[in-house]
Motif scaffolding. Structure first.
Motif, PDB file in Angstrom:
ATOM      1  N   PHE A 171       0.826  -1.212   0.000  1.00 49.38           N
ATOM      2  CA  PHE A 171       0.000   0.000   0.000  1.00 49.38           C
ATOM      3  C   PHE A 171       0.860   1.263   0.000  1.00 49.38           C
ATOM      4  CE2 PHE A 171      -2.656  -3.303   1.898  1.00 49.38           C
ATOM      5  CZ  PHE A 171      -3.802  -3.172   1.147  1.00 49.38           C
ATOM      6  N   LEU A 172       2.085   1.138   0.490  1.00 51.19           N
ATOM      7  CA  LEU A 172       2.994   2.284   0.465  1.00 51.19           C
ATOM      8  C   LEU A 172       3.686   2.429  -0.879  1.00 51.19           C
ATOM      9  CD1 LEU A 172       4.690   1.752   3.947  1.00 51.19           C
ATOM     10  CD2 LEU A 172       2.721   3.205   3.420  1.00 51.19           C
ATOM     11  N   ALA A 173       3.705   1.350  -1.664  1.00 51.82           N
ATOM     12  CA  ALA A 173       4.392   1.368  -2.948  1.00 51.82           C
ATOM     13  C   ALA A 173       3.456   1.576  -4.130  1.00 51.82           C
ATOM     14  CB  ALA A 173       5.154   0.056  -3.143  1.00 51.82           C
ATOM     15  N   ALA A 174       2.142   1.489  -3.913  1.00 57.49           N
ATOM     16  CA  ALA A 174       1.181   1.648  -5.006  1.00 57.49           C
ATOM     17  C   ALA A 174       1.038   3.119  -5.367  1.00 57.49           C
ATOM     18  CB  ALA A 174      -0.173   1.069  -4.612  1.00 57.49           C
ATOM     19  N   ARG A 217       6.896   6.196  -1.568  1.00 63.47           N
ATOM     20  CA  ARG A 217       6.649   5.182  -2.596  1.00 63.47           C
ATOM     21  C   ARG A 217       7.949   4.800  -3.302  1.00 63.47           C
ATOM     22  NH1 ARG A 217       5.792   6.229  -8.034  1.00 63.47           N
ATOM     23  NH2 ARG A 217       4.962   4.470  -9.236  1.00 63.47           N
ATOM     24  N   TRP A 218       8.757   5.797  -3.666  1.00 61.34           N
ATOM     25  CA  TRP A 218      10.024   5.536  -4.356  1.00 61.34           C
ATOM     26  C   TRP A 218      10.960   4.710  -3.477  1.00 61.34           C
ATOM     27  CZ3 TRP A 218      15.203   6.414  -3.586  1.00 61.34           C
ATOM     28  CH2 TRP A 218      16.017   6.307  -4.705  1.00 61.34           C
ATOM     29  N   GLY A 253       6.017  -7.889  -2.785  1.00 61.88           N
ATOM     30  CA  GLY A 253       5.781  -6.455  -2.629  1.00 61.88           C
ATOM     31  C   GLY A 253       5.434  -5.805  -3.955  1.00 61.88           C
ATOM     32  N   LYS A 254       6.133  -6.190  -4.999  1.00 67.06           N
ATOM     33  CA  LYS A 254       5.858  -5.647  -6.339  1.00 67.06           C
ATOM     34  C   LYS A 254       4.508  -6.134  -6.847  1.00 67.06           C
ATOM     35  CE  LYS A 254       7.536  -5.856 -11.115  1.00 67.06           C
ATOM     36  NZ  LYS A 254       7.266  -4.444 -11.397  1.00 67.06           N
ATOM     37  N   LEU A 255       4.239  -7.435  -6.710  1.00 66.24           N
ATOM     38  CA  LEU A 255       2.978  -7.988  -7.211  1.00 66.24           C
ATOM     39  C   LEU A 255       1.780  -7.422  -6.454  1.00 66.24           C
ATOM     40  CD1 LEU A 255       4.048 -11.725  -7.650  1.00 66.24           C
ATOM     41  CD2 LEU A 255       3.755 -10.008  -9.442  1.00 66.24           C
ATOM     42  N   PHE A 256       1.901  -7.346  -5.135  1.00 61.45           N
ATOM     43  CA  PHE A 256       0.794  -6.794  -4.342  1.00 61.45           C
ATOM     44  C   PHE A 256       0.547  -5.328  -4.699  1.00 61.45           C
ATOM     45  CE2 PHE A 256       1.019  -9.822  -0.424  1.00 61.45           C
ATOM     46  CZ  PHE A 256       0.710 -10.880  -1.257  1.00 61.45           C
ATOM     47  N   ALA A 257       1.625  -4.564  -4.915  1.00 61.12           N
ATOM     48  CA  ALA A 257       1.464  -3.149  -5.268  1.00 61.12           C
ATOM     49  C   ALA A 257       0.735  -2.997  -6.602  1.00 61.12           C
ATOM     50  CB  ALA A 257       2.830  -2.466  -5.323  1.00 61.12           C
ATOM     51  N   GLU A 258       1.029  -3.866  -7.556  1.00 65.95           N
ATOM     52  CA  GLU A 258       0.347  -3.805  -8.850  1.00 65.95           C
ATOM     53  C   GLU A 258      -1.125  -4.159  -8.707  1.00 65.95           C
ATOM     54  OE1 GLU A 258       2.540  -6.348 -11.405  1.00 65.95           O
ATOM     55  OE2 GLU A 258       4.169  -4.906 -11.722  1.00 65.95           O
TER      56      GLU A 258
END
Length: 294
Positions: free
Chosen positions: A120-123, A133-134, A179-184
Motif C-alpha cells: 500500500f505504500l508502494a502503489a 513510494r520511491w 511487494g511488487k505484485l501486491f502493489a500492482e
C-alpha cells in the motif's frame, strides 16, 4: 463463392498483390535479422564466458551416463529392484523434508506480512507520499534482486548453520517479489470506495482497510500461494550453503558420489513439490473463480 478481390481488374489487383508480397518479404527479412542477431549474441556471449564447444562435445556423453548411474545401486542393479535399499535413509530424509517445508512456510508467512504492509505504500494510486513510494519500491527491488542463496550464505555466517538462515533468506526475497505484485494489484483497484471513505473524514489506514483491502484480498492470497510453491523449491537447495533442510543431505550425497541417494532424495523432492503445486493451484483457481463471480 468467389472472393471479391478476384473480381477486381488486373490493373487494380496487381498493386494489391505486390504490396502483400512486399509485406511478406519484409516480415521474413525482419525474422532472419532477429535470428541473426540472436546467433551473434550467443556466439559473443559464449566467447565472453569462455565456453568451449569442442570441450562440450567431447564430454557431453558423461551427462546421460551420470543420469543412468543415479538409478543404479552400489551393486550395479537398478534401484527399483531393491526399494528398501534405495530409500534406506527415508526416516531421516522425511524429517529433513519436513524441515524444508516448515522453512518455506514460515519464510512465506513472514514475507507475505512484510509485502502486505509495503504494497500500500508502494502503489502509485494510494501511497501517502511520492518519496515514500520511491523508497519502498527500491527496497523491494533490492530484496528480490539478490539471490536467495546469497542471502542464506550471509545469514549462515551471521547466525550459524541451521534453518534460521534459510527462513530469513526466503522471507526477505518473498518481501521483494510479493511487494511488487501486491502493489500492482492495489494499483488496479477501483478508487471510488477509497475516495468515498476519505471524503467522509476517515484516515488513510481506514480507507485502505475498508476501501482497498476487500478488492485485493483474493489476489493477495492467490499470489501468496504461488509464492509458497516457489519457496518450497528454493528451500530444497538452501542446505547447499548450510541453511538446513533436505538440501544438506542432497549436496553431501552429490559430493560423495552416493548416486542412489541423490536419486532417492530428488524423487522425494519432486513428489512433494508436485503435491503442493497441485493443491495450491486448485485453491488459487477457486479463489480466481470466486473473484470473477463477484
Amino acid at each position: 463463392m468467389s472472393s471479391p478481390i478476384a473480381l477486381l481488374p488486373d490493373a487494380q489487383l496487381r498493386p494489391l498483390l505486390d504490396a502483400y508480397e512486399a509485406s511478406v518479404r519484409s516480415r521474413r527479412w525482419h525474422t532472419l535479422l532477429i535470428l541473426a542477431c540472436v546467433a551473434v549474441a550467443m556466439v559473443l556471449s559464449s566467447i565472453s564466458a569462455e565456453v568451449s564447444i569442442p570441450k562440450l562435445l567431447d564430454n557431453i556423453h558423461r551427462f546421460p551416463s551420470y543420469i543412468i548411474r543415479l538409478f543404479q545401486l552400489e551393486n550395479g542393479r537398478p534401484v527399483w529392484t531393491d526399494v528398501a535399499e534405495w530409500f534406506w535413509g527415508l526416516p531421516r530424509w522425511l524429517r529433513l523434508l519436513g524441515e524444508t517445508l516448515l522453512m518455506a512456510y514460515v519464510g512465506t508467512v513472514l514475507g507475505v506480512i512484510g509485502a502486505f504492509v509495503l504494497s500500500f505504500l508502494a502503489a502509485a494510486n494510494v501511497a501517502p507520499s511520492r518519496w515514500l513510494r520511491w523508497t519502498v519500491r527500491r527496497f523491494c527491488e533490492i530484496c528480490r534482486t539478490v539471490p536467495e542463496l546469497v542471502f542464506a550464505l550471509v545469514f549462515v555466517i551471521a547466525f550459524g548453520l541451521g534453518p534460521v538462515a534459510g527462513v530469513l533468506a526466503v522471507a526477505i526475497h518473498t518481501v521483494g517479489a510479493l511487494g511488487k505484485l501486491f502493489a500492482e494489484v492495489v494499483e488496479n483497484i477501483d478508487m471510488k470506495p477509497v475516495e468515498g471513505i476519505i471524503a467522509g473524514g476517515s484516515s488513510w489506514p481506514v480507507a485502505m482497510r475498508f476501501g482497498a483491502l476487500p478488492q485485493t484480498m483474493s489476489n493477495f492470497v492467490s499470489y501468496a500461494l504461488l509464492r509458497f510453491e516457489i519457496n518450497v523449491r528454493s528451500t530444497a537447495v538452501m542446505g547447499f550453503v548450510g541453511a538446513g533442510g533436505i538440501g544438506q543431505d542432497l549436496i553431501e550425497a552429490i559430493r560423495k558420489f552416493y548416486y542412489s541417494d541423490v536419486s532417492a532424495i530428488l524423487v522425494l523432492i519432486i513428489i512433494t513439490v508436485s503435491v503442493i503445486d497441485t493443491l495450491t493451484s486448485h485453491v488459487r483457481h477457486r479463489l480466481i473463480g470466486l473473484q470473477e463471480k463477484h
